[in-house]
Design an enzyme around this catalytic site. Structure first.
Site, short mmCIF file in Angstrom:
data_model
loop_
_atom_site.label_atom_id
_atom_site.label_comp_id
_atom_site.label_asym_id
_atom_site.label_seq_id
_atom_site.Cartn_x
_atom_site.Cartn_y
_atom_site.Cartn_z
N GLY A 145 0.84 -1.20 0.00
CA GLY A 145 0.00 0.00 0.00
C GLY A 145 0.86 1.24 0.00
O GLY A 145 1.06 1.88 -1.03
N TRP A 170 -8.38 -2.89 -3.02
CA TRP A 170 -8.95 -1.58 -2.63
C TRP A 170 -9.10 -0.66 -3.83
O TRP A 170 -8.74 0.50 -3.79
CB TRP A 170 -8.08 -0.91 -1.54
N ASP A 344 -20.69 13.91 18.07
CA ASP A 344 -20.90 14.00 19.52
C ASP A 344 -21.92 15.09 19.84
O ASP A 344 -22.79 14.90 20.70
CB ASP A 344 -19.55 14.32 20.17
N MET A 345 -21.86 16.21 19.13
CA MET A 345 -22.77 17.33 19.42
C MET A 345 -24.22 16.98 19.12
O MET A 345 -25.14 17.59 19.66
CB MET A 345 -22.37 18.57 18.63
N GLU A 371 -4.89 7.11 -0.64
CA GLU A 371 -4.17 8.18 -1.35
C GLU A 371 -3.03 8.75 -0.51
O GLU A 371 -2.86 9.96 -0.39
CB GLU A 371 -5.15 9.30 -1.72
N THR A 373 -1.34 7.51 3.26
CA THR A 373 -1.88 7.58 4.62
C THR A 373 -1.43 8.88 5.27
O THR A 373 -0.47 9.52 4.83
CB THR A 373 -1.37 6.41 5.48
N ASP A 375 0.16 9.19 7.93
CA ASP A 375 1.55 9.06 8.39
C ASP A 375 2.56 9.19 7.26
O ASP A 375 3.62 9.79 7.42
CB ASP A 375 1.74 7.71 9.11
#
Lengths: 392, 250
Positions: A145, A170, A344-345, A371, A373, A375
């Site tokens: 990947g 993928w 959450d809101m 596209e 990662t 990192d």
């Protein structure tokens, strides 16, 4: 029920002033289409795990497939900022919708335009722009990947033909494509091939059971002694830099796409929190929700500035892949954070697909990985500022 | 075929309208605008007619300079050129003076078919189309939901209280377009790029005094909050009572 029909895009710094009249018209045209034609069916397709193929002719008519391609090859000849705004608006609908268009334009049409022969351009580009042909892009493999240079797929020349063997994973749109841009290792380095998906030995089973990008088709590509003519080889691209060049185009669009998803979530949470009464007053009138909204408005606005600057640099021919890395990395992470906070809101309503935030949240878990990662883009920026590659 | 579509800029459907300081106009500051819904049908029908019969579509409006935004959209949808009859106090014009100004320009341009929206979604008067036909001496068919146009005339269907009425007409004609006539296209990206090369003329309109002058505008009274009289079948008598004596609708 979600409030997408009354969508109001955050524009805290009045950045609309920074766009030309036709860039704004392009944005508004795509925005209207998404509101009227896509959003009413988004939830259903996400739940069913399907892509609305019936909308492909409309998308083509709208002109979103490869819109920066010159008019003579069937495109609209738009600039990169307008393309970014298109991606933003499509991803305001759903990351799956933007992915469909990114693949068709940036990963299929762009390499044919950049690396293809004149004959390949004349044959494929108008058909892809008009949506008569759908394409996919086969680079990633099950075990490769972030390190695509390690790919195992091979293409071996036999006379005037090439024999391809390998597996790709993928792959967006693989199952619904008529042509696949397949990258394979050859004796001369990595090369791209335009493989028609009806060719014997080629199959594209769909990858099911995703919790993300559900309204998008994801596939495996299997190539078993697939024979193509030498005329299917992209003559202009050789080495890993050829497919990475395509990814830079797509990642640029994704940086804008992240903004679109964030705009959708922010607007929904803002409208919700102004209407939702808790302890006898609107949720938005409390300090903790206001901090969340203030933080998100700031993060979104900074991401807008980043996307716009990279877009202008791209149109001036001065951008680099590391600029795009910063925009993709920041804007998708920003969008994912915004989606989580907005989910959450909305309290319990936030887990219902009647609202958009949960769908965007799930989708963005893919977008931050594909596209390049998050990192890997960190390392790209790290290399740019230190001059020292840290990938290995 | 020479085709003209008359259009008007109106506040967007979501716009929160505020009354101006004079108490007799709408405060335009910060008001987002759009093409009136029925005028979008007029543009679509004009472009379709041109696609079928050839010729040229001119979009005509009376308004401020910045309504070029709405006209660009019409050009992106396929109109060939556009003209603004430039009037800073356009919003105060009555239907008669607007129609006279449009008619003067249409006479100068020449037209076989003039398409208008049935009604503008802001003032809700449904007058300009019919007045225009009268000043031009053209035939007029209002509230059209289906149209068969030929170079010399055509037939049209109108929805009336009594049913569907089919009429024939000669050209030149003014057609006012009603909902159902067509499904307006989206402005495609190629159209937007093509529109950049098309011209928008700005000219002074014929000066006509208003006969009808707005004296005062008042917003409708705020709606009273709802009241829940009870739950289930047991609440029916209380509901009947409230509908009869409070709301007085029964």
């Amino acid at each position: 029920m979600g409030s997408f029909a009354n969508f109001r895009q955050l524009d805290y710094l009045g950045l609309d002033d920074q766009f030309s009249e036709d860039e704004l018209m392009v944005r508004d045209a795509v925005r209207s289409w998404v509101t009227e034609r896509y959003l009413p069916i988004a939830m259903e397709h996400f739940e069913n795990g399907t892509f609305p193929m019936e909308l492909v002719p409309e998308l083509a008519e709208l002109g979103v497939f490869g819109p920066t391609t010159p008019v003579e090859y069937g495109g609209a000849g738009l600039n990169s900022v307008a393309y970014g705004l298109i991606c933003q608006e499509l991803e305001r609908g759903d990351s799956g919708l933007r992915s469909f268009v990114s693949v068709q334009g940036s990963l299929v049409m762009w390499p044919i335009f950049a690396y293809g022969s004149e004959e390949q351009k004349r044959r494929w580009l108008p058909q892809l722009a008009s949506g008569k042909v759908i394409g996919c892009f086969g680079l990633t493999e099950p075990d490769f990947g972030s390190n695509p240079g390690g790919m195992l797929t091979t293409a071996v020349k036999k006379g005037d033909e090439w024999v391809l063997n390998g597996r790709k994973m993928w792959i967006t749109n693989g199952t619904c494509s008529q042509v696949s841009v397949v990258w394979a290792r050859t004796s001369e380095g990595i090369r791209g091939f335009l493989v028609e998906t009806g060719t014997p030995g080629f199959s594209a089973p769909e990858q099911k059971h995703k919790f993300s990008l559900r309204a998008s088709i994801t596939s495996e590509l299997v190539l078993q002694d697939v024979v193509v003519k030498d005329s299917a080889r992209l003559p202009g691209g050789i080495g890993l830099k050829a497919p990475l060049g395509c990814l830079t185009q797509a990642r640029y669009g994704i940086a804008w796409g992240g903004l679109g998803a964030a705009f959708a979530c922010f607007d929904e949470a803002l409208q919700y929190s102004k209407q939702r009464i808790v302890f006898d007053k609107p949720l938005a009138g409390f300090q903790i929700p206001q901090k969340k909204l203030a933080d998100m408005a700031t993060q979104i606005t900074m991401a807008q500035l980043l996307a716009l600057r990279v877009g202008r640099l791209k149109d001036e021919g001065k951008y680099t892949p590391s600029h795009v890395s910063m925009a993709k990395r920041n804007n998708v992470a920003m969008a994912l954070d915004v989606a989580r906070v907005c989910r959450d809101m909305l309290g319990a309503n936030g887990i219902s697909l009647e609202y958009q935030v949960g769908r965007h949240l799930c989708n963005l878990e893919s977008v931050i990985t594909y596209e390049g990662t998050h990192d890997i883009h960190t390392l790209a920026i790290g290399q740019e500022v230190t001059g020292l590659p840290a990938y290995r | 075929m020479k085709i003209i579509a008359c259009v008007k800029r109106v506040p967007t459907t979501e716009a929160q309208v505020k009354i101006g300081a004079d108490g007799a106009s709408i405060d335009g500051a910060g008001l987002e605008s759009m093409l009136s819904f029925y005028d979008d049908l007029a543009i679509e029908e004009a472009v379709r007619s041109r696609e079928k019969h050839g010729g040229e579509v001119t979009v005509l409006t009376l308004g401020p300079s910045d309504c070029s935004k709405e006209l660009r959209e019409a050009l992106a949808k396929g109109a060939d050129k556009a003209t603004i009859l430039l009037d800073p106090s356009w919003a105060a014009r009555d239907a008669r003076s607007t129609a006279k100004a449009l008619a003067a320009k249409i006479q100068e341009l020449g037209a076989d078919v003039v398409f208008c929206g049935r009604v503008a979604t802001d003032r809700d008067q449904a007058s300009v189309g019919t007045l225009l036909s009268s000043y031009l001496g053209f035939a007029c068919v209002t509230d059209v939901v289906k149209l068969e146009l030929t170079p010399t005339g055509g037939t049209a269907q109108r929805e009336t209280e009594a049913g569907i009425e089919t009429v024939s007409f000669p050209v030149p004609v003014v057609i006012t377009c009603d909902k159902g006539l067509n499904e307006p296209r989206f402005a495609g990206l190629k159209g937007i790029m093509a529109a950049k090369k098309k011209t928008i003329d700005e000219v002074a309109p014929l000066a006509v005094e208003n006969a009808v002058v707005v004296q005062k505008i008042e917003l409708p009274a705020a709606r009273k909050a709802g009241r829940i009289v009870g739950e289930g079948a047991g609440a029916v008598p209380a509901l009947m009572e409230a509908l009869r004596n409070e709301a007085k609708v029964l």
